[in-house]
Design a protein around this motif. Sequence first.
Motif, short mmCIF file in Angstrom:
data_model
loop_
_atom_site.label_atom_id
_atom_site.label_comp_id
_atom_site.label_asym_id
_atom_site.label_seq_id
_atom_site.Cartn_x
_atom_site.Cartn_y
_atom_site.Cartn_z
N GLU A 159 8.40 -2.57 31.74
CA GLU A 159 7.39 -2.35 30.70
C GLU A 159 6.01 -2.22 31.34
O GLU A 159 5.23 -1.35 30.97
N LEU A 160 5.73 -3.11 32.30
CA LEU A 160 4.44 -3.06 32.99
C LEU A 160 4.26 -1.71 33.68
O LEU A 160 3.16 -1.17 33.74
N ALA A 161 5.36 -1.18 34.19
CA ALA A 161 5.28 0.09 34.93
C ALA A 161 5.28 1.28 33.97
O ALA A 161 5.24 2.43 34.41
N ARG A 182 15.32 -9.85 36.96
CA ARG A 182 13.99 -9.32 36.67
C ARG A 182 13.33 -8.81 37.95
O ARG A 182 12.70 -7.75 37.96
N ARG A 229 4.83 -3.75 42.75
CA ARG A 229 6.10 -3.46 42.08
C ARG A 229 7.24 -3.31 43.07
O ARG A 229 8.40 -3.43 42.70
N PHE A 232 10.63 -6.75 31.41
CA PHE A 232 9.18 -6.96 31.55
C PHE A 232 8.52 -6.13 32.66
O PHE A 232 7.56 -5.40 32.40
N PRO A 233 9.02 -6.20 33.91
CA PRO A 233 8.35 -5.41 34.96
C PRO A 233 8.43 -3.91 34.72
O PRO A 233 7.52 -3.17 35.12
#
Lengths: 261, 231
Positions: A108-110, A153, A82, A105-106
């Motif tokens: 959300e992943l985190a 992003r 990340r 998106f990133p």
Amino acid sequence: MIEIKDISKQFYTEEGTVEALSHVSLTVEDGDIFGIIGMSGAGKSTLVRCINMLERPTSGTIRIDGCDVGALPERQLRELRRSISMIFQGFHLLMQRNCLKNVCFPLELAGKNKRESREKAMELLNVVGLGDKAKAYPAQLSGGQQQRVAIARALATDPKVLLCDEATSALDPATTNSILELIRNINQKLGITVVVITHQMSVVEKVCNHVAILDGGQVVEQGRVSDVFSHPKSEAARRLVFPEGNPHSFYAGEEGVALHA
Amino acid sequence: MLNNLFSPDTLNEAWVIIRAEFPLAIWETVYITLLATACSILIGLPLGVLLVAGEKDGVLPLPAWLLKGLNAVINLLRSIPFLILMILVFPLTRLIVGTVVGTTASIVPLVIAAFPFVARLAESSFREVSPNTIEMAQSMGASPLQIIGKVMIPESIPSLISNATIAITTILGYSAMSGIIGGGGLGKIAINYGYYRYKYFIMLAAVVLLVVLVQIFQTVGTRLAAKADKR
Ligand SMILES: Nc1ncnc2c1ncn2[C@@H]1O[C@H](COP(=O)(O)OP(=O)(O)O)[C@@H](O)[C@H]1O
Ligand SMILES: [Mg+2]
């Protein structure tokens, strides 16, 4: 600081073993814009993918701020990724999500808070000049715009490092310039370390401070861009600096003539 | 003979039967088809995920024997003719439903026949997602489950809808065949009247309605897929 130490990478294919990288060592200082240039197939993508362990080197170590990346367990590696963002030649946006959600998106992943993520994403879209395209889908954007969304992003997780793999190679010269300018701004304003992979000398000339020349999986030359380009020592460097094979038309200095002789 | 087939008497009689039996039959066909499709998707979709994600260089590699076994079972089930499969699964049907005849009972063989097909369709949808997109997610620290849930499935939604439409229309055809073992619906009517009682006109009407249902499902499915696709 990214320390690449004695990295080798072999691919085992049906046709035999491909030595994509052999004994590559490089150091990228914090805040630098570091270019890695080489012809197609030189091993650039493999090298940059080793930095975040998308590709595991056969031997050698990668250290980021002293931490041995290859030794990290899965979970911590994901955590580290990340802080090392990546942009690609093909942009790789999620085609079924609008721009705002792509930038989210990133986050959300985190597992970040949704509302704050949206605000941050909106801010970043404004930074890359696409605030008005938040609700548009990638397919509705030009290549340059898509790469801007990809950059927004990439910045969402406040990375320390930005890896660019041929990020401008699919773009026309004018768009390339504007993207390079954006990358330079990001480097200067946010202090993000940037690694630029390219096969175009003009890209290195425009944004990089340091450069390494990769040829056949080996670093054949590295140093400050001005030094390497004015006194190319290796054959591969000369091929890149004088693509026409004629130094006179590109380089007026005596060294050019001397080198060629 | 043709005169006889379309004589006023025959037509009148047919009309009476159609009015009395068709509304329920249409409802049964739609009900069986949708329920069987839903169950098949419930089983087939996760299997489709495993078939792609579980490969050696997939995001969630499975042991090779497991993946091989899964492929073998799917191929096996897909190679048994439906007519025979219906009878083969009688014990299972009895276990689940309590009986082997009737509308609800016919859902069991339908699902057993359709879920492997749905798994293959889902597999082909997921293979359309570019490896580059998956690598992008990995480069951002996505876990395997996040890649499946936030990349593979959402990015292939339009293709999944198209393939679900194929599944529905195929299952509709199978459901008509299950009329032979007493599964309800238009298939049963076509077989009962057309095959056992030579009422050709009623069979024809049932077939026309099946065709119309396929057309409706296909049209709706195609529209939904197009609408969902943002590319
Ligand atoms: N996954 C792979 N399997 C086999 N060979 C590969 C793989 N990835 C790259 N290579 C080979 O490694 C070499 C370097 O590739 P790459 O790093 O993509 O070069 P570049 O990005 O400089 O064009 C090439 O010869 C390529 O064919
Ligand atoms: Mg490359």
